[in-house]
Design a protein around this motif. Structure first.
Motif, PDB file in Angstrom:
ATOM      1  N   ARG A   3       0.613   6.972  -6.730  1.00 28.79           N
ATOM      2  CA  ARG A   3      -0.575   7.807  -6.923  1.00 28.79           C
ATOM      3  C   ARG A   3      -0.299   9.264  -6.596  1.00 28.79           C
ATOM      4  O   ARG A   3      -0.651  10.171  -7.375  1.00 28.79           O
ATOM      5  CB  ARG A   3      -1.719   7.290  -6.046  1.00 28.79           C
ATOM      6  CG  ARG A   3      -2.964   8.166  -6.085  1.00 28.79           C
ATOM      7  CD  ARG A   3      -4.069   7.610  -5.207  1.00 28.79           C
ATOM      8  NE  ARG A   3      -3.708   7.531  -3.802  1.00 28.79           N
ATOM      9  CZ  ARG A   3      -3.747   8.550  -2.945  1.00 28.79           C
ATOM     10  NH1 ARG A   3      -4.125   9.751  -3.353  1.00 28.79           N
ATOM     11  NH2 ARG A   3      -3.412   8.381  -1.680  1.00 28.79           N
ATOM     12  N   VAL A   4       0.335   9.510  -5.469  1.00 33.87           N
ATOM     13  CA  VAL A   4       0.561  10.887  -5.014  1.00 33.87           C
ATOM     14  C   VAL A   4       1.554  11.608  -5.930  1.00 33.87           C
ATOM     15  O   VAL A   4       1.391  12.801  -6.218  1.00 33.87           O
ATOM     16  CB  VAL A   4       1.044  10.891  -3.546  1.00 33.87           C
ATOM     17  CG1 VAL A   4       1.513  12.286  -3.128  1.00 33.87           C
ATOM     18  CG2 VAL A   4      -0.073  10.409  -2.621  1.00 33.87           C
ATOM     19  N   VAL A  63      -8.276   5.222  -6.506  1.00 36.47           N
ATOM     20  CA  VAL A  63      -8.313   5.709  -5.136  1.00 36.47           C
ATOM     21  C   VAL A  63      -8.530   7.213  -5.153  1.00 36.47           C
ATOM     22  O   VAL A  63      -7.805   7.934  -5.845  1.00 36.47           O
ATOM     23  CB  VAL A  63      -6.999   5.384  -4.397  1.00 36.47           C
ATOM     24  CG1 VAL A  63      -7.035   5.938  -2.971  1.00 36.47           C
ATOM     25  CG2 VAL A  63      -6.770   3.869  -4.374  1.00 36.47           C
ATOM     26  N   GLU A  84      -8.320  11.136  -4.433  1.00 32.01           N
ATOM     27  CA  GLU A  84      -7.161  11.934  -4.064  1.00 32.01           C
ATOM     28  C   GLU A  84      -7.111  12.171  -2.562  1.00 32.01           C
ATOM     29  O   GLU A  84      -8.133  12.390  -1.909  1.00 32.01           O
ATOM     30  CB  GLU A  84      -7.218  13.268  -4.799  1.00 32.01           C
ATOM     31  CG  GLU A  84      -5.979  14.121  -4.612  1.00 32.01           C
ATOM     32  CD  GLU A  84      -6.015  15.358  -5.470  1.00 32.01           C
ATOM     33  OE1 GLU A  84      -5.748  16.447  -4.936  1.00 32.01           O
ATOM     34  OE2 GLU A  84      -6.300  15.243  -6.679  1.00 32.01           O
ATOM     35  N   ASP A  85      -5.869  12.118  -2.044  1.00 29.72           N
ATOM     36  CA  ASP A  85      -5.575  12.365  -0.633  1.00 29.72           C
ATOM     37  C   ASP A  85      -6.107  11.289   0.296  1.00 29.72           C
ATOM     38  O   ASP A  85      -6.141  11.468   1.510  1.00 29.72           O
ATOM     39  CB  ASP A  85      -6.117  13.730  -0.164  1.00 29.72           C
ATOM     40  CG  ASP A  85      -5.427  14.887  -0.856  1.00 29.72           C
ATOM     41  OD1 ASP A  85      -4.348  14.672  -1.422  1.00 29.72           O
ATOM     42  OD2 ASP A  85      -5.987  15.991  -0.839  1.00 29.72           O
ATOM     43  N   LYS A  86      -6.520  10.147  -0.265  1.00 30.51           N
ATOM     44  CA  LYS A  86      -7.006   9.062   0.586  1.00 30.51           C
ATOM     45  C   LYS A  86      -5.959   7.980   0.723  1.00 30.51           C
ATOM     46  O   LYS A  86      -5.152   7.759  -0.148  1.00 30.51           O
ATOM     47  CB  LYS A  86      -8.295   8.463  -0.001  1.00 30.51           C
ATOM     48  CG  LYS A  86      -9.422   9.478  -0.107  1.00 30.51           C
ATOM     49  CD  LYS A  86      -9.854  10.019   1.228  1.00 30.51           C
ATOM     50  CE  LYS A  86     -11.010  10.994   1.109  1.00 30.51           C
ATOM     51  NZ  LYS A  86     -11.376  11.607   2.380  1.00 30.51           N
ATOM     52  N   THR A 123       3.394  16.530  -1.979  1.00 33.56           N
ATOM     53  CA  THR A 123       4.172  15.317  -1.709  1.00 33.56           C
ATOM     54  C   THR A 123       4.868  15.367  -0.349  1.00 33.56           C
ATOM     55  O   THR A 123       4.633  14.528   0.511  1.00 33.56           O
ATOM     56  CB  THR A 123       5.218  15.101  -2.816  1.00 33.56           C
ATOM     57  OG1 THR A 123       6.022  16.286  -2.944  1.00 33.56           O
ATOM     58  CG2 THR A 123       4.550  14.784  -4.135  1.00 33.56           C
ATOM     59  N   TYR A 150      -4.257   1.816  -7.919  1.00 36.17           N
ATOM     60  CA  TYR A 150      -4.115   3.172  -7.396  1.00 36.17           C
ATOM     61  C   TYR A 150      -4.875   4.197  -8.229  1.00 36.17           C
ATOM     62  O   TYR A 150      -5.181   5.285  -7.760  1.00 36.17           O
ATOM     63  CB  TYR A 150      -2.638   3.547  -7.298  1.00 36.17           C
ATOM     64  CG  TYR A 150      -1.991   3.869  -8.634  1.00 36.17           C
ATOM     65  CD1 TYR A 150      -1.979   5.178  -9.119  1.00 36.17           C
ATOM     66  CD2 TYR A 150      -1.408   2.880  -9.391  1.00 36.17           C
ATOM     67  CE1 TYR A 150      -1.404   5.475 -10.338  1.00 36.17           C
ATOM     68  CE2 TYR A 150      -0.822   3.165 -10.619  1.00 36.17           C
ATOM     69  CZ  TYR A 150      -0.819   4.466 -11.086  1.00 36.17           C
ATOM     70  OH  TYR A 150      -0.250   4.758 -12.302  1.00 36.17           O
ATOM     71  N   PHE A 160       2.393  14.352   2.718  1.00 37.35           N
ATOM     72  CA  PHE A 160       2.691  12.936   2.929  1.00 37.35           C
ATOM     73  C   PHE A 160       4.087  12.678   3.496  1.00 37.35           C
ATOM     74  O   PHE A 160       4.413  11.529   3.804  1.00 37.35           O
ATOM     75  CB  PHE A 160       2.525  12.170   1.613  1.00 37.35           C
ATOM     76  CG  PHE A 160       1.099  12.132   1.127  1.00 37.35           C
ATOM     77  CD1 PHE A 160       0.246  11.112   1.513  1.00 37.35           C
ATOM     78  CD2 PHE A 160       0.611  13.129   0.293  1.00 37.35           C
ATOM     79  CE1 PHE A 160      -1.068  11.078   1.072  1.00 37.35           C
ATOM     80  CE2 PHE A 160      -0.711  13.102  -0.154  1.00 37.35           C
ATOM     81  CZ  PHE A 160      -1.550  12.066   0.237  1.00 37.35           C
ATOM     82  N   PRO A 215       0.820  -1.221   0.000  1.00 34.43           N
ATOM     83  CA  PRO A 215       0.000   0.000   0.000  1.00 34.43           C
ATOM     84  C   PRO A 215       0.850   1.266   0.000  1.00 34.43           C
ATOM     85  O   PRO A 215       0.481   2.260  -0.632  1.00 34.43           O
ATOM     86  CB  PRO A 215      -0.818  -0.130   1.290  1.00 34.43           C
ATOM     87  CG  PRO A 215      -0.871  -1.595   1.569  1.00 34.43           C
ATOM     88  CD  PRO A 215       0.446  -2.141   1.101  1.00 34.43           C
ATOM     89  N   GLU A 216       2.001   1.215   0.683  1.00 38.69           N
ATOM     90  CA  GLU A 216       2.877   2.383   0.746  1.00 38.69           C
ATOM     91  C   GLU A 216       3.431   2.727  -0.636  1.00 38.69           C
ATOM     92  O   GLU A 216       3.482   3.903  -1.029  1.00 38.69           O
ATOM     93  CB  GLU A 216       4.032   2.133   1.716  1.00 38.69           C
ATOM     94  CG  GLU A 216       3.627   2.020   3.172  1.00 38.69           C
ATOM     95  CD  GLU A 216       3.049   0.655   3.543  1.00 38.69           C
ATOM     96  OE1 GLU A 216       2.501   0.537   4.666  1.00 38.69           O
ATOM     97  OE2 GLU A 216       3.142  -0.291   2.720  1.00 38.69           O
ATOM     98  N   GLN A 230       0.611   4.108  -2.883  1.00 44.85           N
ATOM     99  CA  GLN A 230       0.278   5.486  -2.525  1.00 44.85           C
ATOM    100  C   GLN A 230       1.328   6.445  -3.078  1.00 44.85           C
ATOM    101  O   GLN A 230       0.997   7.528  -3.574  1.00 44.85           O
ATOM    102  CB  GLN A 230       0.181   5.648  -1.007  1.00 44.85           C
ATOM    103  CG  GLN A 230      -0.134   7.084  -0.592  1.00 44.85           C
ATOM    104  CD  GLN A 230      -0.315   7.238   0.900  1.00 44.85           C
ATOM    105  OE1 GLN A 230      -1.416   7.102   1.422  1.00 44.85           O
ATOM    106  NE2 GLN A 230       0.782   7.503   1.608  1.00 44.85           N
TER     107      GLN A 230
END
Length: 273
Positions: free
Chosen positions: A124-125, A269, A271-273, A154, A266, A158, A117-118, A121
């Motif tokens: 995606r970010v 998903v 945004e920002d989730k 970024t 991704y 995050f 998941p990391e 993310q």
């Protein structure tokens, strides 16, 4: 000197940038564990030549390949090689074509198979941050507005590492023109953006710290902490009100979704989730 382009020149650059998008989409259709980045390099070279272009990267300041293939902790400038790609790899492909006197070049990061998941993310970010920067690439803004938007999304939201030593750039008859386009900075600073400036915006974002080092080959750049890095790049033309994106991720994303070996979860998903 910062150069602006005529609408005719911008049209040529858009055609070249979209050609690279189409080539990366062809790679996306077949990319899988077990392939080598050297195979991808040859495939992309052949497609560029079939388009009547020249691989921009080959022999650029002595670079010995046709594209950059950066896997996992390689930030950028990774050499294509014979190591088979593995499930879970993050593969960033950066490619350019020179045709009709102008350059089109951009980068896209793919995820092979299952990933954490990391990592997903981070992919995606980083892609989101590219569009945050593009939103600021409008007439009258400044380079720092683009830079701040990327850094804020970024690093600010995050805690990711924003690479400082490598930046985006102007683009035109050569691959690197003025101005530099950093992925960090202050709003309202830097060169003022003028209509029909053409630039490459390319966040290079690390899951861990921002620190990097260059291998003995003089090209391959890795994260110092060995954590993954992600790289996305668009070619962009500054316009009033809304930037014109010259490259086209939509055809790459459509191709990704047809390939069960690629992880596109991704994409969906919020945004920002």
């Amino acid at each position: 000197m910062i150069q602006t382009k005529t609408n005719a020149e911008v049209a040529i650059m858009q055609e070249n940038a979209t050609t690279i998008s189409r080539i990366l989409a062809e790679v996306a259709k077949i990319l899988k564990p077990g392939m080598t980045t050297l195979e991808i390099d040859k495939m992309c070279k052949d497609m560029i030549l079939d388009e009547g272009g020249i691989p921009t990267f080959y022999n650029y300041y002595g670079y010995p390949y046709n594209m950059c293939t950066s896997v996992n902790d390689v930030v950028v400038h990774g050499f294509p090689n014979n190591a088979p790609l593995k499930d879970g790899d993050i593969v960033s492909l950066d490619l350019g074509i020179t045709k009709n006197g102008y350059v089109g070049e951009h980068a896209y990061s793919f995820v092979l198979g299952e990933s954490t998941p990391e990592n997903l993310q981070l992919v995606r970010v980083t892609k989101e941050s590219l569009y945050k920067g593009i939103e600021k690439a409008v007439t009258g803004n400044r380079i720092g507005d683009i830079a701040f938007a990327i850094q804020n999304h970024t690093e600010g939201k995050f805690g990711y590492g924003v690479v400082r030593e490598l930046v985006g750039h102007g683009l035109g008859k050569t691959m690197h023109e003025e101005p530099n386009v950093p992925n960090y900075g202050k709003r309202g600073t830097g060169a003022k953006l003028k209509t029909n400036m053409t630039i490459a915006i390319e966040p290079m974002i690390n899951l861990g710290k921002r620190n990097i080092y260059t291998e003995k080959d003089g090209w391959t750049i890795r994260t110092k902490d060995g954590m993954p890095s992600v790289h996305f790049e668009h070619n962009v033309c500054v316009k009033e009100g809304k930037a014109l994106i010259l490259s086209d991720f939509s055809i790459i994303e459509a191709a990704e979704r047809t390939n069960s070996n690629l992880n596109t979860s991704y994409h969906d998903v919020p945004e920002d989730k």
